[in-house]
Design a protein around this motif. Structure first.
Motif, PDB file in Angstrom:
ATOM      1  N   ARG A   1      48.826  47.240  42.333  1.00  0.00           N
ATOM      2  CA  ARG A   1      47.930  45.848  41.923  1.00  0.00           C
ATOM      3  C   ARG A   1      48.751  44.732  42.539  1.00  0.00           C
ATOM      4  N   GLY A   2      50.043  44.656  42.389  1.00  0.00           N
ATOM      5  CA  GLY A   2      50.869  43.564  42.561  1.00  0.00           C
ATOM      6  C   GLY A   2      51.089  43.720  43.896  1.00  0.00           C
ATOM      7  N   TRP A   3      51.272  44.654  44.589  1.00  0.00           N
ATOM      8  CA  TRP A   3      51.333  44.889  46.060  1.00  0.00           C
ATOM      9  C   TRP A   3      50.149  44.405  46.722  1.00  0.00           C
ATOM     10  N   PHE A   4      48.750  44.858  46.408  1.00  0.00           N
ATOM     11  CA  PHE A   4      47.424  44.392  47.105  1.00  0.00           C
ATOM     12  C   PHE A   4      47.559  42.579  46.687  1.00  0.00           C
ATOM     13  N   ASN A   5      47.861  42.078  45.555  1.00  0.00           N
ATOM     14  CA  ASN A   5      47.946  40.772  45.395  1.00  0.00           C
ATOM     15  C   ASN A   5      48.625  40.075  46.799  1.00  0.00           C
ATOM     16  N   GLU A   6      49.815  40.704  47.107  1.00  0.00           N
ATOM     17  CA  GLU A   6      50.729  39.995  48.106  1.00  0.00           C
ATOM     18  C   GLU A   6      50.255  40.258  49.540  1.00  0.00           C
ATOM     19  N   THR A   7      49.283  41.257  49.776  1.00  0.00           N
ATOM     20  CA  THR A   7      49.134  41.804  51.063  1.00  0.00           C
ATOM     21  C   THR A   7      47.812  41.890  51.507  1.00  0.00           C
ATOM     22  N   ILE A   8      46.940  41.848  50.768  1.00  0.00           N
ATOM     23  CA  ILE A   8      45.548  41.967  51.109  1.00  0.00           C
ATOM     24  C   ILE A   8      44.934  41.248  52.028  1.00  0.00           C
ATOM     25  N   ALA A   9      45.359  40.031  52.016  1.00  0.00           N
ATOM     26  CA  ALA A   9      44.776  39.079  52.926  1.00  0.00           C
ATOM     27  C   ALA A   9      45.232  39.441  54.379  1.00  0.00           C
ATOM     28  N   SER A  10      46.179  40.152  54.700  1.00  0.00           N
ATOM     29  CA  SER A  10      46.615  40.893  56.152  1.00  0.00           C
ATOM     30  C   SER A  10      45.697  41.796  56.566  1.00  0.00           C
ATOM     31  N   GLY A  11      45.113  42.398  55.651  1.00  0.00           N
ATOM     32  CA  GLY A  11      44.124  43.441  55.948  1.00  0.00           C
ATOM     33  C   GLY A  11      44.927  44.791  56.039  1.00  0.00           C
ATOM     34  N   ARG A  12      46.078  44.753  56.112  1.00  0.00           N
ATOM     35  CA  ARG A  12      46.883  45.955  56.285  1.00  0.00           C
ATOM     36  C   ARG A  12      47.067  46.478  54.778  1.00  0.00           C
ATOM     37  N   VAL A  13      46.224  47.234  54.563  1.00  0.00           N
ATOM     38  CA  VAL A  13      46.282  47.894  52.905  1.00  0.00           C
ATOM     39  C   VAL A  13      45.869  49.328  52.847  1.00  0.00           C
ATOM     40  N   SER A  14      46.490  50.081  54.094  1.00  0.00           N
ATOM     41  CA  SER A  14      46.575  51.336  54.065  1.00  0.00           C
ATOM     42  C   SER A  14      47.544  51.971  52.838  1.00  0.00           C
ATOM     43  N   ILE A  15      47.149  53.215  52.394  1.00  0.00           N
ATOM     44  CA  ILE A  15      47.837  53.981  51.464  1.00  0.00           C
ATOM     45  C   ILE A  15      49.135  54.411  51.887  1.00  0.00           C
ATOM     46  N   ASN A  16      49.520  54.530  53.311  1.00  0.00           N
ATOM     47  CA  ASN A  16      50.782  54.515  53.840  1.00  0.00           C
ATOM     48  C   ASN A  16      51.435  53.612  53.586  1.00  0.00           C
ATOM     49  N   GLU A  17      50.916  52.578  54.161  1.00  0.00           N
ATOM     50  CA  GLU A  17      51.986  51.151  54.005  1.00  0.00           C
ATOM     51  C   GLU A  17      52.274  51.056  52.555  1.00  0.00           C
ATOM     52  N   ALA A  18      51.275  51.313  51.522  1.00  0.00           N
ATOM     53  CA  ALA A  18      51.504  50.622  50.002  1.00  0.00           C
ATOM     54  C   ALA A  18      52.671  51.502  49.505  1.00  0.00           C
TER      55      ALA A  18
ATOM     56  N   PHE B   1      44.038  55.006  44.898  1.00  0.00           N
ATOM     57  CA  PHE B   1      44.270  53.909  45.553  1.00  0.00           C
ATOM     58  C   PHE B   1      42.952  53.091  46.010  1.00  0.00           C
ATOM     59  N   GLN B   2      41.931  53.701  46.107  1.00  0.00           N
ATOM     60  CA  GLN B   2      40.531  52.846  46.404  1.00  0.00           C
ATOM     61  C   GLN B   2      39.975  52.134  45.304  1.00  0.00           C
ATOM     62  N   LYS B   3      40.113  52.951  44.149  1.00  0.00           N
ATOM     63  CA  LYS B   3      39.571  52.285  42.776  1.00  0.00           C
ATOM     64  C   LYS B   3      40.585  50.939  42.729  1.00  0.00           C
ATOM     65  N   GLU B   4      41.732  51.085  42.607  1.00  0.00           N
ATOM     66  CA  GLU B   4      42.496  49.536  42.590  1.00  0.00           C
ATOM     67  C   GLU B   4      42.081  48.781  43.456  1.00  0.00           C
ATOM     68  N   LEU B   5      41.987  49.074  44.833  1.00  0.00           N
ATOM     69  CA  LEU B   5      41.910  48.098  45.804  1.00  0.00           C
ATOM     70  C   LEU B   5      40.567  47.653  45.541  1.00  0.00           C
ATOM     71  N   SER B   6      39.335  48.248  45.139  1.00  0.00           N
ATOM     72  CA  SER B   6      38.128  47.638  44.934  1.00  0.00           C
ATOM     73  C   SER B   6      38.386  46.543  43.733  1.00  0.00           C
ATOM     74  N   ALA B   7      39.052  47.091  42.649  1.00  0.00           N
ATOM     75  CA  ALA B   7      39.256  46.102  41.517  1.00  0.00           C
ATOM     76  C   ALA B   7      39.663  44.920  41.679  1.00  0.00           C
ATOM     77  N   VAL B   8      40.839  44.891  42.507  1.00  0.00           N
ATOM     78  CA  VAL B   8      41.465  43.733  43.024  1.00  0.00           C
ATOM     79  C   VAL B   8      40.606  42.749  43.837  1.00  0.00           C
ATOM     80  N   ARG B   9      39.933  43.256  44.771  1.00  0.00           N
ATOM     81  CA  ARG B   9      39.011  42.438  45.644  1.00  0.00           C
ATOM     82  C   ARG B   9      38.056  42.073  44.803  1.00  0.00           C
ATOM     83  N   GLU B  10      37.296  42.870  44.051  1.00  0.00           N
ATOM     84  CA  GLU B  10      36.223  42.088  43.040  1.00  0.00           C
ATOM     85  C   GLU B  10      36.566  41.185  42.265  1.00  0.00           C
ATOM     86  N   ARG B  11      38.056  41.289  41.517  1.00  0.00           N
ATOM     87  CA  ARG B  11      38.423  40.274  40.779  1.00  0.00           C
ATOM     88  C   ARG B  11      38.840  38.811  41.477  1.00  0.00           C
ATOM     89  N   LEU B  12      39.379  39.225  42.777  1.00  0.00           N
ATOM     90  CA  LEU B  12      39.425  37.736  43.462  1.00  0.00           C
ATOM     91  C   LEU B  12      38.139  37.309  44.113  1.00  0.00           C
TER      92      LEU B  12
END
Length: 335
Positions: free
Chosen positions: A235-252, A274-285
């Motif tokens: 989740r911390g990683w998503f918060n820092e990188t999500i705006a870049s659009g580069r949120v693949s599991i391999n990059e994480a 991975f998808q569940k956490e990505l969705s949760a972060v996106r929903e919260r933001l």
């Protein structure tokens, strides 16, 4: 037990500031044995040893004992440093120092203590790693920063009532001239301000901007200071990188220092994915941006890493059953 981050964010603006001072950022990173693209990374971070090596390298490469003063002069209210921005949005120096003390573990291997009585507000550096001696320029830089913060916020040459340092400051007369008082030896690094100065309203106060900026910082702090699970780290990683659009599991997985298979296995053991956490972060933001900012839905879609607004609309409807306009008007499920 001390809690805190094990890695500390490095602002992308560092490279720009060094360049403005005539110091080659590449020379600094090379001297510090750090990646040469560090200042260009969107989510750059260092551990304690690397953080101190960076400051030592700045000392060596600049060859200037007054580097902390030069850095302060280059740091203006228009400089986008998350730490400086958070402080300058505050209502007063007291509020700014309290905010800085809360979020300092995200940006450096140290903690701050702020104490206030009827006459003074005193900020003190605590919690430095016991196995590594901090560079003198880092201590001097912190003492200068506290004073510079007061001056930026009040647009006035505020003079501390006292400044103490556990290490000798180079060219103490120059620091005394800049600070307005002579630094003296102390058991800890601390700066004291008159109570009435610390309570005066900041001319840079901006509660609305802080309301938009704070949730991301709070989430990062929560992720960094907890005994962080793999899901928390993700989740911390998503918060820092999500705006870049580069949120693949391999990059994480690469940035978190594990293999993709290990990341999936550990998330599964924590009953998530991975998808569940990505969705949760996106929903919260998404909820935050829609209810607390005036960003357009297209801008929000971009900040959440969607290639097109329609993808954001579909995801939002799946989370809430509502449209962006309905949520903004208070008719959606936004709890």
């Amino acid at each position: 037990m001390r809690t805190g981050a094990s890695r500390y964010a490095i602002d992308m603006g560092w490279g720009l500031i060094l360049g403005q001072l005539g110091i080659d950022p590449q020379d600094v990173l090379r001297s510090a044995r750090l990646p040469l693209d560090l200042f260009r990374r969107e989510a750059a971070s260092l551990d304690s040893a690397e953080y101190f090596r960076l400051w030592q390298a700045m000392e060596r490469v600049s060859g200037d004992p007054l580097l902390p003063l030069r850095l302060a002069r280059a740091m203006t209210a228009e400089t986008f440093s998350p730490a400086l921005f958070a402080c300058l949005c505050s209502e007063s120096l007291d509020a700014a120092l309290a905010r800085l003390a809360l979020y300092k573990p995200l940006i450096g291997p140290m903690h701050l203590s702020v104490e206030k009585d009827a006459s003074e507000t005193v900020v003190e550096i605590r919690g430095l790693p016991g196995d590594i001696d901090p560079p003198p320029s880092l201590i001097a830089g912190e003492l200068v920063f506290f004073t510079h913060l007061a001056r930026l916020g009040l647009r006035e040459r505020i003079v501390p009532t006292r400044v103490e340092s556990p290490v000798p400051l180079p060219q103490p007369h120059a620091f005394a001239d800049w600070l307005g008082c002579a630094p003296r030896h102390g058991e800890a690094a601390r700066v004291a301000f008159r109570g009435r100065d610390a309570e005066r309203p900041f001319l840079t106060a901006n509660p609305a901007m802080w309301a938009a900026f704070e949730p991301g910082l709070r989430q990062r702090l929560s992720d960094a200071t907890a005994q962080t699970s793999m899901a928390g780290r993700l989740r911390g990683w998503f918060n820092e990188t999500i705006a870049s659009g580069r949120v693949s599991i391999n990059e994480a997985a690469r940035d978190l220092g594990v293999s993709g298979r290990t990341l999936q296995r550990r998330l599964s053991a924590e009953d998530t994915s991975f998808q569940k956490e990505l969705s949760a972060v996106r929903e919260r933001l998404a909820r935050h941006y829609l209810t607390q900012t005036r960003l357009s839905t297209g801008e929000i879609a971009f900040l959440l890493g969607y290639a097109e607004p329609n993808s954001f609309y579909r995801a939002l409807h799946g989370w809430t059953g509502a449209t962006p306009d309905r949520i903004r008007s208070g008719g959606g499920v936004v709890s």
